[in-house]
Motif scaffolding. Structure first.
Motif, PDB file in Angstrom:
ATOM      1  N   ILE A   1      62.450  61.797  39.631  1.00  0.00           N
ATOM      2  CA  ILE A   1      62.338  60.428  40.131  1.00  0.00           C
ATOM      3  C   ILE A   1      61.231  60.426  41.180  1.00  0.00           C
ATOM      4  CG2 ILE A   1      63.539  58.485  41.180  1.00  0.00           C
ATOM      5  CD1 ILE A   1      66.178  59.856  40.476  1.00  0.00           C
ATOM      6  N   ILE A   2      60.341  59.461  41.127  1.00  0.00           N
ATOM      7  CA  ILE A   2      59.202  59.422  42.032  1.00  0.00           C
ATOM      8  C   ILE A   2      59.153  58.087  42.766  1.00  0.00           C
ATOM      9  CG2 ILE A   2      57.846  61.095  40.729  1.00  0.00           C
ATOM     10  CD1 ILE A   2      56.356  58.699  39.448  1.00  0.00           C
ATOM     11  N   ASP A   3      58.211  57.994  43.687  1.00  0.00           N
ATOM     12  CA  ASP A   3      57.922  56.778  44.462  1.00  0.00           C
ATOM     13  C   ASP A   3      59.158  56.266  45.194  1.00  0.00           C
ATOM     14  OD1 ASP A   3      55.341  57.007  43.714  1.00  0.00           O
ATOM     15  OD2 ASP A   3      55.260  55.206  42.489  1.00  0.00           O
ATOM     16  N   TRP A   4      59.429  56.888  46.321  1.00  0.00           N
ATOM     17  CA  TRP A   4      60.637  56.652  47.090  1.00  0.00           C
ATOM     18  C   TRP A   4      60.418  55.704  48.262  1.00  0.00           C
ATOM     19  CZ3 TRP A   4      65.354  59.032  45.822  1.00  0.00           C
ATOM     20  CH2 TRP A   4      65.281  59.946  44.764  1.00  0.00           C
TER      21      TRP A   4
ATOM     22  N   GLY B   1      62.989  62.388  55.459  1.00  0.00           N
ATOM     23  CA  GLY B   1      64.323  62.874  55.781  1.00  0.00           C
ATOM     24  C   GLY B   1      65.211  62.891  54.547  1.00  0.00           C
ATOM     25  N   LEU B   2      65.110  61.850  53.742  1.00  0.00           N
ATOM     26  CA  LEU B   2      65.883  61.768  52.500  1.00  0.00           C
ATOM     27  C   LEU B   2      65.484  62.884  51.536  1.00  0.00           C
ATOM     28  CD1 LEU B   2      67.639  60.402  50.318  1.00  0.00           C
ATOM     29  CD2 LEU B   2      65.705  58.849  49.895  1.00  0.00           C
ATOM     30  N   LEU B   3      64.187  63.055  51.317  1.00  0.00           N
ATOM     31  CA  LEU B   3      63.729  64.075  50.377  1.00  0.00           C
ATOM     32  C   LEU B   3      64.089  65.477  50.850  1.00  0.00           C
ATOM     33  CD1 LEU B   3      60.220  62.649  49.365  1.00  0.00           C
ATOM     34  CD2 LEU B   3      62.391  62.486  48.097  1.00  0.00           C
ATOM     35  N   ARG B   4      64.056  65.695  52.138  1.00  0.00           N
ATOM     36  CA  ARG B   4      64.452  67.019  52.659  1.00  0.00           C
ATOM     37  C   ARG B   4      65.948  67.245  52.483  1.00  0.00           C
ATOM     38  NH1 ARG B   4      60.139  65.941  56.913  1.00  0.00           N
ATOM     39  NH2 ARG B   4      58.477  67.406  56.344  1.00  0.00           N
TER      40      ARG B   4
ATOM     41  N   TRP C   1      53.763  67.529  42.916  1.00  0.00           N
ATOM     42  CA  TRP C   1      53.567  66.772  41.691  1.00  0.00           C
ATOM     43  C   TRP C   1      54.635  67.182  40.682  1.00  0.00           C
ATOM     44  CZ3 TRP C   1      50.790  62.957  39.405  1.00  0.00           C
ATOM     45  CH2 TRP C   1      50.658  62.961  38.011  1.00  0.00           C
ATOM     46  N   ILE C   2      55.271  66.204  40.031  1.00  0.00           N
ATOM     47  CA  ILE C   2      56.227  66.480  38.955  1.00  0.00           C
ATOM     48  C   ILE C   2      55.522  66.188  37.645  1.00  0.00           C
ATOM     49  CG2 ILE C   2      58.475  65.939  37.961  1.00  0.00           C
ATOM     50  CD1 ILE C   2      59.378  64.982  40.713  1.00  0.00           C
ATOM     51  N   ASP C   3      55.290  67.206  36.867  1.00  0.00           N
ATOM     52  CA  ASP C   3      54.484  67.059  35.657  1.00  0.00           C
ATOM     53  C   ASP C   3      55.318  66.497  34.518  1.00  0.00           C
ATOM     54  OD1 ASP C   3      51.987  67.312  34.392  1.00  0.00           O
ATOM     55  OD2 ASP C   3      52.695  69.086  33.322  1.00  0.00           O
TER      56      ASP C   3
ATOM     57  N   GLY D   1      69.899  71.138  46.940  1.00  0.00           N
ATOM     58  CA  GLY D   1      69.538  71.712  45.655  1.00  0.00           C
ATOM     59  C   GLY D   1      69.247  70.709  44.556  1.00  0.00           C
ATOM     60  N   TYR D   2      69.016  69.465  44.943  1.00  0.00           N
ATOM     61  CA  TYR D   2      68.668  68.454  43.949  1.00  0.00           C
ATOM     62  C   TYR D   2      67.201  68.652  43.573  1.00  0.00           C
ATOM     63  CZ  TYR D   2      68.166  63.861  41.750  1.00  0.00           C
ATOM     64  OH  TYR D   2      67.928  62.834  40.866  1.00  0.00           O
ATOM     65  N   ASP D   3      66.929  68.927  42.297  1.00  0.00           N
ATOM     66  CA  ASP D   3      65.572  69.316  41.902  1.00  0.00           C
ATOM     67  C   ASP D   3      64.821  68.239  41.131  1.00  0.00           C
ATOM     68  OD1 ASP D   3      66.898  69.367  39.498  1.00  0.00           O
ATOM     69  OD2 ASP D   3      66.496  71.478  39.057  1.00  0.00           O
ATOM     70  N   GLN D   4      65.298  66.999  41.180  1.00  0.00           N
ATOM     71  CA  GLN D   4      64.645  65.938  40.427  1.00  0.00           C
ATOM     72  C   GLN D   4      63.934  64.937  41.338  1.00  0.00           C
ATOM     73  OE1 GLN D   4      68.278  65.094  38.157  1.00  0.00           O
ATOM     74  NE2 GLN D   4      67.197  65.718  36.305  1.00  0.00           N
ATOM     75  N   ALA D   5      63.541  65.400  42.494  1.00  0.00           N
ATOM     76  CA  ALA D   5      62.746  64.606  43.430  1.00  0.00           C
ATOM     77  C   ALA D   5      61.617  65.480  43.951  1.00  0.00           C
ATOM     78  CB  ALA D   5      63.612  64.111  44.589  1.00  0.00           C
TER      79      ALA D   5
END
Length: 261
Positions: free
Chosen positions: A146-149, A40-43, A69-71, A49-53
């Motif tokens: 930012i990863i691993d939420w 729900g948070l990531l959606r 995957w964020i390379d 329009g936050y593109d860093q997740a």
């Protein structure tokens, strides 16, 4: 809780600590009781329009969540990125930008997170909960994700700030800073705390050292409870003695606060 160290294994993890696997441009990760809340948070972040997740793509045939995957560079490589002021400031800006992006998100009070069931109250936001150098993806000297939420949950913004400061001030002995954390010389912890706080947008650093110690103590309780519930990797960490290490970190912070306060 440095869960992000698992990311760049890019294959099924040893001891089955989570079967985190990269497949093409996707990441397949185990689910927990908190997965629906995190999705729900990531959606929400995607919607604003936050593109860093990472983006949520669904689930695979094994029941794992599938994320984009964020390379870039992360995991152990992240530590070196926050050594100089430019990286430290960028790291703080990244956290502030995230907090601003999530500020209007108000999950229901029945939402189940990894350590609580709650909605955001008052001026709380949904904190990342594990905002350390290992959980940021970098492209050169620029943080791009930012990863691993898994440990996101509602809390005052200062919770993420204090959590981050433990690792980037850092609240660690000089020997550890030099041997493991990539510092070329013992860090000026007080100055680094001020640089991070100023870049984040704080006008007053009063109480930040106490906030870090409080978060360290809360982390001990969180790891213990997750381990008791059988969640990995916490169960293995506790079996291997991590709680004693975490208590030692609190003791160091209390004994050496004069280096920072």
């Amino acid at each position: 809780m440095p869960c992000g160290l698992l990311r760049h294994l890019c294959l099924v993890t040893a001891h089955d600590l989570g079967r985190v696997e990269r497949i093409g441009e996707t990441v397949h990760r185990p689910v927990g009781p908190w997965t629906a809340a995190v999705h729900g948070l990531l959606r929400h972040l995607e919607a604003v329009g936050y593109d860093q997740a990472p983006r949520v793509l669904g689930f695979d045939e094994q029941g794992r969540e599938v994320l984009t995957w964020i390379d870039g560079e992360s995991g152990p490589d992240g530590w070196a990125k926050v050594i100089d002021d430019r990286g430290l400031i960028a790291f703080a800006h990244l956290l502030r930008d995230y907090h601003d992006a999530v500020a209007e998100y108000r999950p229901d009070e029945s939402t189940c997170w990894s350590t609580t069931t709650a909605g955001a109250v008052g001026d709380e936001v949904v904190c990342h909960g594990d905002f350390g150098p290992w959980n940021v993806v970098w492209s050169g000297d620029r943080p791009i994700g930012i990863i691993d939420w898994d440990h996101a949950r509602p809390a005052p913004r200062r919770h993420d700030v204090a959590y981050a400061l433990e690792y980037v001030a850092p609240f660690r002995a000089d020997t550890e800073c030099l041997r493991w954390l990539r510092y070329p010389e013992p860090p000026d912890r007080r100055r680094r705390l001020e640089v991070f706080a100023g870049a984040y947008g704080l006008t007053d650093i009063a109480g930040l050292v106490d906030a870090v110690i409080t978060v360290q103590e809360q982390d001990i309780d969180a790891v213990r409870r997750l381990a008791e519930q059988g969640h990995e990797p916490q169960a293995t960490w506790v079996a291997e003695g991590l709680l004693d290490e975490l208590r030692a970190r609190v003791a160091w912070s209390r004994a050496n606060r004069h280096l920072i306060d």
